[in-house]
Design a protein around this motif. Structure first.
Motif, PDB file in Angstrom:
ATOM      1  N   ARG A  62       0.704  -1.122  -0.181  1.00 27.28           N
ATOM      2  CA  ARG A  62       0.042   0.005  -0.056  1.00 27.28           C
ATOM      3  C   ARG A  62       0.816   1.196   0.016  1.00 27.28           C
ATOM      4  O   ARG A  62       1.882   1.271   0.931  1.00 27.28           O
ATOM      5  N   TRP A  63       0.693   2.224  -0.808  1.00 27.28           N
ATOM      6  CA  TRP A  63       1.247   3.396  -0.875  1.00 27.28           C
ATOM      7  C   TRP A  63       0.350   4.453  -1.163  1.00 27.28           C
ATOM      8  O   TRP A  63      -0.831   4.212  -1.807  1.00 27.28           O
ATOM      9  N   LEU A  64       0.629   5.851  -0.822  1.00 26.67           N
ATOM     10  CA  LEU A  64      -0.172   6.915  -1.362  1.00 26.67           C
ATOM     11  C   LEU A  64       0.652   7.668  -2.466  1.00 26.67           C
ATOM     12  O   LEU A  64       1.529   7.879  -2.421  1.00 26.67           O
ATOM     13  N   CYS A  79      -2.985   3.232  -3.377  1.00 24.27           N
ATOM     14  CA  CYS A  79      -2.493   1.996  -4.212  1.00 24.27           C
ATOM     15  C   CYS A  79      -2.508   1.078  -3.628  1.00 24.27           C
ATOM     16  O   CYS A  79      -1.293   0.789  -2.533  1.00 24.27           O
ATOM     17  N   THR A  80      -3.139  -0.248  -3.622  1.00 29.05           N
ATOM     18  CA  THR A  80      -3.037  -1.382  -3.087  1.00 29.05           C
ATOM     19  C   THR A  80      -3.071  -2.426  -3.911  1.00 29.05           C
ATOM     20  O   THR A  80      -3.199  -2.611  -4.967  1.00 29.05           O
ATOM     21  N   PHE A 234      -3.017  -1.361  -7.603  1.00 28.88           N
ATOM     22  CA  PHE A 234      -4.308  -0.908  -8.183  1.00 28.88           C
ATOM     23  C   PHE A 234      -4.780   0.456  -7.368  1.00 28.88           C
ATOM     24  O   PHE A 234      -4.770   0.414  -5.994  1.00 28.88           O
ATOM     25  N   SER A 235      -5.108   1.463  -8.094  1.00 28.07           N
ATOM     26  CA  SER A 235      -5.816   2.672  -7.231  1.00 28.07           C
ATOM     27  C   SER A 235      -7.325   2.382  -6.992  1.00 28.07           C
ATOM     28  O   SER A 235      -7.780   1.029  -7.515  1.00 28.07           O
ATOM     29  N   GLN A 240      -4.212   0.427 -12.936  1.00 28.82           N
ATOM     30  CA  GLN A 240      -2.863  -0.303 -12.264  1.00 28.82           C
ATOM     31  C   GLN A 240      -1.772   0.656 -12.236  1.00 28.82           C
ATOM     32  O   GLN A 240      -1.638   1.530 -13.082  1.00 28.82           O
ATOM     33  N   ARG A 241      -1.013   0.842 -11.050  1.00 25.77           N
ATOM     34  CA  ARG A 241      -0.091   1.881 -10.677  1.00 25.77           C
ATOM     35  C   ARG A 241       1.140   1.179 -10.224  1.00 25.77           C
ATOM     36  O   ARG A 241       1.150  -0.119 -10.013  1.00 25.77           O
TER      37      ARG A 241
END
Length: 317
Positions: A62-64, A79-80, A234-235, A240-241
């Motif tokens: 997880r990130w922002l 995004c997880t 994914f957001s 997809q990120r």
């Protein structure tokens, strides 16, 4: 309600202790086996018991990140991603549908899949493994014990990485202008390692040459192994990120004190931890990809900048 609470309290007091007995192995290898016991100590008879042991391995990240940099206001999105690498259960059945008071021992055996990644933790993601023992009755959890496992993954197409990254040395040079542009100079850092592929727990022997063509001393060089992780998530909208992050695995500081207009040779070794993820791709690990570099960093005299040399290496087990 009072009768239900009394019954629940009676059930909870039935189990005196629950213990997992695991082999005294510091790091488990992917593809190996775990043989252990679940020991259940009961105060009184337990009717309709459900006793089981689970082997579970999961990956989560997880990130922002900023939703749209072109907007006048700041809006972050999470995004997880997650994946289950292994999930196995051993259920223990009782012949008469009950367990008498006293100590009961249940043997279990799990085969660890060979194609799962190593235990890993960072500020963005983690890969964790555990063995869980539980005792239930009538869908009520009475006791549980969970033990974390350190696991060393062994997969990874390291032959391809060795072919692509066969260079065992790197050189970096930086020109310096100082003292109000009246003096010029340069520093060259050359780093070499003895081989391109290493195993977790092994030591990386390196050699570094520092060529100081300035009027000041080069006081210190820091050598480190960097792990570069590519995260795939994914957001909230399903887009997809990806995020690439770099962290130090191990480091060594060397006081060189290289005099002006002289060269100094430094030798040393960087010890790799165990477990650690092997060099891999997103196709292999699904949500994370790992690669590594041996990095040398020196502060340039009379400046706020640094010179950095990088040698790609492969971690394989």
């Amino acid at each position: 309600t009072a009768a239900a609470l009394s019954s629940y309290s009676s059930l909870m007091s039935t189990v005196r202790a629950i213990n997992l007995v695991l082999p005294e192995v510091e790091v488990h290898l992917a593809g190996s086996s775990i043989v252990g016991q679940l020991v259940l100590n009961l105060r009184s008879t337990l009717v309709d018991p459900i006793v089981k042991v689970e082997l579970v391995g999961r990956g989560f990240l997880r990130w922002l990140e900023e939703d749209n940099p072109e907007l006048d206001y700041h809006k972050s999105i999470a995004c997880t991603n997650q994946i289950v690498y292994v999930s196995k259960t051993k259920d223990f059945h009782t012949e008469d549908g009950w367990l008498d008071s006293g100590v009961h021992t249940f043997d279990f055996h799990f085969s660890i899949p060979p194609s799962i990644p190593s235990t890993f933790t960072s500020k963005t993601g983690c890969i964790s493994y555990s063995v869980k023992g539980t005792c239930c009755s009538r869908h009520t959890l009475l006791a549980r014990e969970e033990r974390c496992l350190l696991l060393q993954g062994t997969t990874g197409n390291h032959r391809r990485h060795v072919k692509d990254k066969a260079s065992l040395a790197a050189e970096a040079k930086k020109d310096i202008v100082y003292f109000c542009c009246f003096c010029h100079g340069s520093v060259t850092l050359h780093i070499a390692v003895e081989k391109s592929t290493y195993c977790p727990g092994e030591a990386i022997a390196f050699l570094a040459d520092i060529d100081n063509k300035t009027r000041k001393y080069v006081r210190k060089v820091i050598f480190a192994v960097h792990c570069i992780v590519l995260y795939s998530g994914f957001s909230s909208r399903g887009q997809q990120r990806s995020l690439e992050d770099r962290s130090e695995v191990t480091r060594l500081e060397s006081q060189t004190d290289t005099p002006p207009f002289e060269a100094t040779r430094v030798t040393g070794a960087l010890s790799l931890p165990k477990p650690m993820p092997v060099t891999s791709t997103l196709r292999e690990n699904k949500i994370m990809a790992f690669r590594y570099e041996v990095v040398g960093t020196a502060d340039l005299p009379c400046t706020t900048s640094t010179i950095v040399g990088r040698v790609p290496i492969t971690i394989a087990a």
